[in-house]
Motif scaffolding. Structure first.
Motif, short mmCIF file in Angstrom:
data_model
loop_
_atom_site.label_atom_id
_atom_site.label_comp_id
_atom_site.label_asym_id
_atom_site.label_seq_id
_atom_site.Cartn_x
_atom_site.Cartn_y
_atom_site.Cartn_z
N UNK B 89 18.35 4.24 -6.57
CA UNK B 89 17.19 4.94 -6.01
C UNK B 89 16.06 5.00 -7.05
N UNK B 90 16.42 5.22 -8.31
CA UNK B 90 15.41 5.19 -9.37
C UNK B 90 14.70 3.84 -9.39
N UNK B 93 12.17 3.63 -6.87
CA UNK B 93 11.03 4.46 -7.29
C UNK B 93 10.12 3.72 -8.25
N UNK B 96 7.93 1.37 -6.64
CA UNK B 96 6.79 2.07 -6.05
C UNK B 96 5.73 2.43 -7.10
N UNK B 97 6.15 2.99 -8.24
CA UNK B 97 5.13 3.35 -9.26
C UNK B 97 4.35 2.11 -9.67
N UNK B 100 1.95 0.72 -7.14
CA UNK B 100 0.78 1.60 -7.13
C UNK B 100 -0.15 1.28 -8.29
N UNK B 103 -2.01 -1.75 -7.54
CA UNK B 103 -3.02 -1.54 -6.49
C UNK B 103 -4.33 -1.00 -7.05
N UNK B 109 -0.34 -3.68 -1.85
CA UNK B 109 1.10 -3.85 -2.01
C UNK B 109 1.61 -4.93 -1.06
N UNK B 110 1.09 -4.92 0.17
CA UNK B 110 1.52 -5.94 1.13
C UNK B 110 1.20 -7.35 0.64
N UNK B 169 6.97 7.45 -17.17
CA UNK B 169 7.92 7.96 -16.17
C UNK B 169 9.21 7.16 -16.21
#
Ligand SMILES: [Fe+2]
Ligand SMILES: [Fe+2]
Lengths: 94, 330
Positions: B89-90, B93, B96-97, B100, B103, B109-110, B169
């Motif tokens: 799961x990390x 994540x 995702x970071x 972003x 972006x 992202x697409x 992070x």
């Protein structure tokens, strides 16, 4: 129409008594999902006690080229700081 | 690393007298360790190189879930299963970071996902190796996440603000990944002879692919110099690889396992381990798509993306309908 979910900015209050702080962003179809996703992505290790999400398109930001006009005027106003004033120790704690 | 062989738009560093005034001012900010933020002016090549690097890093995190995800349903205990689930799961994540962060440079992202699926963007070579036994899950946490930490710790100082903050992070989480992996290795190495043999076998198979993660030798890395001048790369491939070897050999010894490199030895003069470099022809073959699992990995990603399309579209349609209803009621 694009099916890409809009971008949301995420703000977290780390502890009671502190302000919310920007921690990152994510995609979500609506505010409700954005909150849920923010909880999953940004608070998996007790990082927060409260979350705000704001659609990124609704944020108005100052532009880097305005840095001078916006922030330089305060540089010359040293009298706004307590250290500008010499108060003798005899006056007691102040 | 998670981003291997990221091409900069030019070979060698642009000399100062060839820079425009804007480029010189930009380089001065980088040299002064100022962070570059999304709306700041930046050279096009810097932007393009960063999109490639951060995008590749993001893809690696996402594809990197697959080898370990393979073992979630077969973890030996409920506790191990919960730990592995949390680790995977990390990784999602981080994907995702990092998407972003990319972006903020003006790519969606697409678009990045599309480029990955078309084979026009890469992910780390390491995730094209199979996870054959439970010990492989231990070896991945210990060696693969261990190698990733080596690089990511440096990248916390990278010049691009959103990338540096994502790294901060990530580094907070990564140490958990490495330690849970080593914990699995300890259980196996100190267990039955069969378990120890599995641990040794996992080390044998993951040793050289882990060394490859740092990318080709410095003398063959034509893109390193400009990336280092821009501080989007903070240490060279060979420096990081050496650091990794120096850190890992004592950990192998502690487990009572044998390094698969018969010529590895501590060099008294340098204080570093001398080691056999990996077979670079294998590295390039894997990067080109000819590793043991490249096709499976891409197929799994594309299937997940296509099978999820109706969910993404449905949720967006629902959100738009709800917003329209609210607006009409007002
Ligand atoms: Fe990772
Ligand atoms: Fe990891």
């Amino acid at each position: 129409m694009s099916s890409e979910w809009p971008l949301w900015e995420v703000f977290i209050r780390g502890q009671h008594g502190l302000s919310h702080r920007h921690v990152g962003s994510l995609h979500a179809p609506d505010a409700e999902c954005a909150l849920r996703n923010a909880r999953d992505v940004y608070t998996r290790r007790n990082e927060g006690v409260s979350i705000w999400v704001v659609e990124a398109a609704h944020i108005t930001a100052s532009s880097p080229s305005d840095k001078g006009p916006l922030f330089e005027p305060s540089e010359s106003k040293v009298y706004r700081h307590p250290s500008f004033y010499d108060i003798p120790d005899d006056a007691g704690a102040m | 690393m998670y981003a291997q062989m990221v091409k900069t738009a030019r070979v060698g560093v642009k000399p100062r007298d060839e820079m425009t005034e804007q480029e010189r001012a930009f380089q001065d900010r980088v040299d002064a360790n100022e962070k570059i933020e999304p709306k700041d002016w930046m050279p096009d090549d810097y932007r393009r190189t960063l999109i490639r690097q951060i995008g590749q890093h993001a893809h690696s995190e996402v594809v990197g879930q697959l080898p370990e995800g393979n073992w979630i349903t077969r973890a030996p205990t409920l506790e191990r299963k919960a730990i592995l689930l949390a680790k995977v799961q990390d990784e999602a994540g981080r994907g995702l970071y990092l998407y972003s962060a990319a972006e903020t440079l003006g790519v969606s992202r697409d678009e990045l996902i599309e480029l990955l699926h078309q084979g026009r963007m890469k992910y780390s070579s390491i995730f094209n190796y199979p996870t054959l036994t439970w010990a492989d899950v231990g070896a991945i946490g210990w060696l693969v996440d261990g190698a990733a930490i080596m690089n990511q710790v440096h990248l916390q100082r990278t010049s691009y603000g959103p990338y540096a903050r994502a790294m901060v992070r990530i580094c907070k989480e990564e140490s958990f990944h490495q330690r849970q992996g080593y914990d699995i290795m300890m259980k196996m190495a100190f267990g039955t002879p069969e378990q120890k043999a599995m641990a040794q076998d996992a080390l044998n198979r993951f040793w050289y692919p882990s060394l490859m993660m740092f990318g080709p030798p410095d003398q063959d890395s034509v893109h390193t110099a400009q990336s280092m001048a821009w501080k989007i790369k903070v240490a060279t491939n060979d420096e990081l690889r050496q650091k990794f070897v120096d850190q890992t050999v004592p950990q192998i010894e502690y487990l009572g396992l044998t390094c698969p490199d018969p010529d590895i030895r501590l060099n008294e003069e340098t204080g570093h381990y001398d080691f056999t470099p990996p077979d670079w022809s294998e590295f390039f073959a894997v990067l080109k798509g000819n590793g043991p699992c490249n096709k499976d990995r891409m197929k799994a990603r594309i299937t997940a993306w296509e099978d999820g399309a109706w969910v993404r579209e449905g949720m967006l349609a629902h959100a738009r309908k709800k917003a329209a209803a609210t607006a009409a009621a007002e």
